[in-house]
Design a protein around this motif. Structure first.
Motif, PDB file in Angstrom:
ATOM      1  N   GLY A 287      95.746  99.520 112.203  1.00 48.46           N
ATOM      2  CA  GLY A 287      97.058  98.909 112.382  1.00 48.46           C
ATOM      3  C   GLY A 287      97.043  97.661 113.236  1.00 48.46           C
ATOM      4  O   GLY A 287      98.068  97.298 113.830  1.00 48.46           O
ATOM      5  N   LEU A 288      95.920  96.978 113.324  1.00 48.45           N
ATOM      6  CA  LEU A 288      95.825  95.776 114.145  1.00 48.45           C
ATOM      7  C   LEU A 288      96.375  94.571 113.399  1.00 48.45           C
ATOM      8  O   LEU A 288      96.264  94.474 112.173  1.00 48.45           O
ATOM      9  CB  LEU A 288      94.375  95.517 114.544  1.00 48.45           C
ATOM     10  N   GLU A 289      96.964  93.633 114.152  1.00 47.84           N
ATOM     11  CA  GLU A 289      97.493  92.404 113.574  1.00 47.84           C
ATOM     12  C   GLU A 289      97.238  91.247 114.531  1.00 47.84           C
ATOM     13  O   GLU A 289      97.187  91.431 115.744  1.00 47.84           O
ATOM     14  CB  GLU A 289      99.005  92.511 113.336  1.00 47.84           C
ATOM     15  N   GLY A 290      97.103  90.050 113.973  1.00 50.39           N
ATOM     16  CA  GLY A 290      97.020  88.849 114.791  1.00 50.39           C
ATOM     17  C   GLY A 290      95.610  88.484 115.190  1.00 50.39           C
ATOM     18  O   GLY A 290      94.621  88.914 114.584  1.00 50.39           O
ATOM     19  N   ASN A 291      95.509  87.681 116.260  1.00 47.71           N
ATOM     20  CA  ASN A 291      94.217  87.201 116.760  1.00 47.71           C
ATOM     21  C   ASN A 291      93.584  88.284 117.633  1.00 47.71           C
ATOM     22  O   ASN A 291      94.105  88.604 118.704  1.00 47.71           O
ATOM     23  CB  ASN A 291      94.416  85.914 117.564  1.00 47.71           C
ATOM     24  N   ILE A 292      92.475  88.806 117.176  1.00 48.36           N
ATOM     25  CA  ILE A 292      91.829  89.955 117.817  1.00 48.36           C
ATOM     26  C   ILE A 292      90.473  89.545 118.389  1.00 48.36           C
ATOM     27  O   ILE A 292      89.739  88.764 117.776  1.00 48.36           O
ATOM     28  CB  ILE A 292      91.628  91.107 116.806  1.00 48.36           C
ATOM     29  N   THR A 293      90.163  90.092 119.564  1.00 49.44           N
ATOM     30  CA  THR A 293      88.828  89.938 120.153  1.00 49.44           C
ATOM     31  C   THR A 293      88.146  91.302 120.192  1.00 49.44           C
ATOM     32  O   THR A 293      88.712  92.265 120.726  1.00 49.44           O
ATOM     33  CB  THR A 293      88.901  89.356 121.570  1.00 49.44           C
ATOM     34  N   LEU A 294      86.975  91.385 119.592  1.00 42.92           N
ATOM     35  CA  LEU A 294      86.174  92.606 119.627  1.00 42.92           C
ATOM     36  C   LEU A 294      85.089  92.472 120.688  1.00 42.92           C
ATOM     37  O   LEU A 294      84.409  91.451 120.763  1.00 42.92           O
ATOM     38  CB  LEU A 294      85.517  92.850 118.267  1.00 42.92           C
ATOM     39  N   LYS A 295      84.920  93.502 121.495  1.00 40.72           N
ATOM     40  CA  LYS A 295      83.784  93.620 122.391  1.00 40.72           C
ATOM     41  C   LYS A 295      82.985  94.826 121.929  1.00 40.72           C
ATOM     42  O   LYS A 295      83.520  95.927 121.813  1.00 40.72           O
ATOM     43  CB  LYS A 295      84.235  93.798 123.844  1.00 40.72           C
ATOM     44  N   ILE A 296      81.687  94.613 121.656  1.00 39.35           N
ATOM     45  CA  ILE A 296      80.868  95.677 121.086  1.00 39.35           C
ATOM     46  C   ILE A 296      79.486  95.669 121.722  1.00 39.35           C
ATOM     47  O   ILE A 296      78.925  94.610 122.025  1.00 39.35           O
ATOM     48  CB  ILE A 296      80.760  95.515 119.547  1.00 39.35           C
ATOM     49  N   SER A 297      78.947  96.852 121.934  1.00 38.18           N
ATOM     50  CA  SER A 297      77.589  96.998 122.474  1.00 38.18           C
ATOM     51  C   SER A 297      76.983  98.279 121.930  1.00 38.18           C
ATOM     52  O   SER A 297      77.680  99.269 121.688  1.00 38.18           O
ATOM     53  CB  SER A 297      77.605  97.035 124.007  1.00 38.18           C
ATOM     54  N   ALA A 298      75.662  98.248 121.723  1.00 38.12           N
ATOM     55  CA  ALA A 298      74.935  99.442 121.292  1.00 38.12           C
ATOM     56  C   ALA A 298      74.627 100.310 122.510  1.00 38.12           C
ATOM     57  O   ALA A 298      74.558  99.820 123.647  1.00 38.12           O
ATOM     58  CB  ALA A 298      73.657  99.046 120.581  1.00 38.12           C
ATOM     59  N   TYR A 299      74.415 101.600 122.252  1.00 39.70           N
ATOM     60  CA  TYR A 299      74.078 102.491 123.361  1.00 39.70           C
ATOM     61  C   TYR A 299      73.198 103.634 122.879  1.00 39.70           C
ATOM     62  O   TYR A 299      73.143 103.954 121.690  1.00 39.70           O
ATOM     63  CB  TYR A 299      75.341 103.062 124.016  1.00 39.70           C
ATOM     64  N   THR A 300      72.484 104.227 123.840  1.00 41.54           N
ATOM     65  CA  THR A 300      71.842 105.524 123.669  1.00 41.54           C
ATOM     66  C   THR A 300      72.327 106.393 124.817  1.00 41.54           C
ATOM     67  O   THR A 300      73.110 105.949 125.663  1.00 41.54           O
ATOM     68  CB  THR A 300      70.303 105.409 123.707  1.00 41.54           C
ATOM     69  N   SER A 301      71.830 107.613 124.874  1.00 33.23           N
ATOM     70  CA  SER A 301      72.253 108.502 125.961  1.00 33.23           C
ATOM     71  C   SER A 301      71.761 108.013 127.315  1.00 33.23           C
ATOM     72  O   SER A 301      72.298 108.392 128.355  1.00 33.23           O
ATOM     73  CB  SER A 301      71.729 109.922 125.715  1.00 33.23           C
ATOM     74  N   LYS A 302      70.731 107.119 127.314  1.00 31.09           N
ATOM     75  CA  LYS A 302      70.176 106.660 128.579  1.00 31.09           C
ATOM     76  C   LYS A 302      70.180 105.140 128.733  1.00 31.09           C
ATOM     77  O   LYS A 302      69.708 104.618 129.738  1.00 31.09           O
ATOM     78  CB  LYS A 302      68.734 107.162 128.736  1.00 31.09           C
TER      79      LYS A 302
END
Length: 437
Positions: free
Chosen positions: A80-95
């Motif tokens: 349901g997102l609209e407009g100018n969006i900024t995504l912040k994303i990072s990979a992870y493991t348990s450690k």
């Protein structure tokens, strides 16, 4: 000897475990790459050794969605997102945690059907009132509708932020029945203060009650991009109750299906430049000199071509103490508003200058009793110049009122206590000033 060998084997085993654990904790995750947004899907390349991804979506500085996911594609439309969006994303493991990547993209919306409830755009509320009022009915759309649109100039007044300019089908869902031999009715449709078209009501559906069965009628309206006013009201003449009658349930603007960025509409503001309260759209308050009761009965005066009234009508006959108009207004927040008034007043032997007074309550003042408005806090336009009857002028200056969040009843009245003379009201404009505590 055997014990030494066992110890040696155990030492080697433990050392191998330490190296394995250290190796795992020292895995360095790369940043997420190859981000792309198309057709509602956000995708990116898989990061080696990652167990999942931290994602956070921000719109206008506010986090609107965040999660931990394992997939390398996200159905943004489902969020349901609209407009100018900024995504912040990072990979992870348990450690381990990988570096954060930012990605800007735009989610476009489609201008499709827009449903507008008649009862949500009514300047009247209906308590103790017979005309043009809010009525509950579980069979109506959203459980309510507007009935009693009896006099010329009564109806609904809509503020609408249109995302795309153009000409669109405008559906109105209504109920009606035969009254006084009239088997049809119609409403005039004014857009941005100008007459544009009409809605014709031709099917006798019967009134509401336990057989509420709204029928659809359609016209076309032309809207500009940005804020528009849409007025749907009964037409007739000042003699009252002209022609047939209809009750209004809801409206549908049939959008063009064009895509637009909701953030482009920010240039038009979160609210209209001013909320216009048309006098004819409110509840008239008029003293009946025959029985000394205050009644909701004061037909508006229609523009006959020689005058220029906003929306084509002006409310006159404001001559006795407490005569005037009441509006129902829902404020999104508790706030201070600046009030401008468009009025007319004529000079005659023994006349006084007009001094319209504005008062605010959260409970409607009963119509049929002589309420003492003089005890209420008031904001008064003092000694307004004569303009001549039916000659509308916007008063210089303004007064300020404070509205609570939610339901408010706004009164503009002639008060003998402030020495007001006779006047006519065309409209009042409310301009947001600031939120108050």
């Amino acid at each position: 000897m055997k014990s030494k060998i066992i110890v040696g084997i155990m030492s080697i085993t433990l050392l191998a475990s330490v190296f394995t654990a250290c190796g795992k904790s020292n895995v360095r995750l790369k940043e997420v790459e190859n981000l792309d947004y198309a057709d509602g899907i956000l995708s990116y390349s898989e990061v080696a050794n990652a167990e999942g991804y931290n994602v956070s979506f921000t719109h206008r500085g506010e986090v609107v969605y965040e999660d931990k996911i394992q997939d390398t594609a996200i159905d943004v439309t489902s969020l349901g997102l609209e407009g100018n969006i900024t995504l912040k994303i990072s990979a992870y493991t348990s450690k381990a945690q990988g570096p954060e990547t930012e990605y800007d993209f735009t989610v476009y919306s489609l201008f499709n059907e827009v449903i507008i409830e008649a009862e949500d755009n009514l300047a009247n509320f209906g308590t103790g009132k017979d005309q043009s009022n809010f009525r509950n009915n579980s069979l109506a759309h959203k459980g309510a509708y507007v009935g009693g649109i009896d006099d010329a100039g009564q109806g609904v007044y809509i503020n609408y932020l249109c995302p795309v300019a153009g000409t669109f089908d405008f559906d109105a869902y209504y109920c009606m029945d035969e009254v006084g031999g009239f088997k049809t009715a119609h409403s005039d449709v004014w857009i941005n203060g100008e007459y544009q078209t009409r809605l014709d009501y031709t099917k006798l559906t019967g009134w509401g009650g336990d057989r509420f069965d709204a029928e659809k009628t359609t016209c076309q309206i032309t809207l500009k991009k940005g804020w528009n006013t849409i007025s749907v009201m009964k037409n007739g003449d000042a003699s009252d109750n002209w022609g047939g009658f209809a009750e209004l349930d809801y409206f549908v603007i049939k959008g063009s299906g064009e895509s637009y960025n909701v953030d482009d509409l920010l240039d038009y503001g979160e609210r209209p430049a001013a909320y216009r309260l048309e006098a004819e759209m409110g509840s008239p308050r008029k003293k009946n000199l025959a029985n000394n009761l205050y009644e909701c009965k004061n037909p508006a005066i229609a523009d006959n071509g020689s005058n220029n009234y906003s929306n084509g009508f002006i409310l006159g006959g404001i001559e006795s103490n407490y005569d005037g108009v009441e509006w129902h207004f829902n404020s999104p927040v508790k706030a201070k508003y600046r009030v401008k008034i468009a009025y007319a007043s004529g000079e005659f032997a023994g006349s006084k200058n007009a001094a319209p007074s504005f008062m605010v309550t959260q409970e409607q003042v009963a119509m049929f009793r002589n309420a003492d408005f003089d005890d209420m806090q008031k904001a008064t336009f003092e000694n307004l110049p004569y303009t001549g009857w039916n000659n509308v002028t916007v008063a210089e200056g303004y007064v300020e009122i404070v509205l609570e969040k939610g339901k408010n009843f706004i009164y503009c009245l002639k008060l003998d206590g402030v020495g007001s003379g006779f006047f006519q009201i065309d409209y009042a404009d409310l301009t947001f000033v600031e939120e108050v505590e």
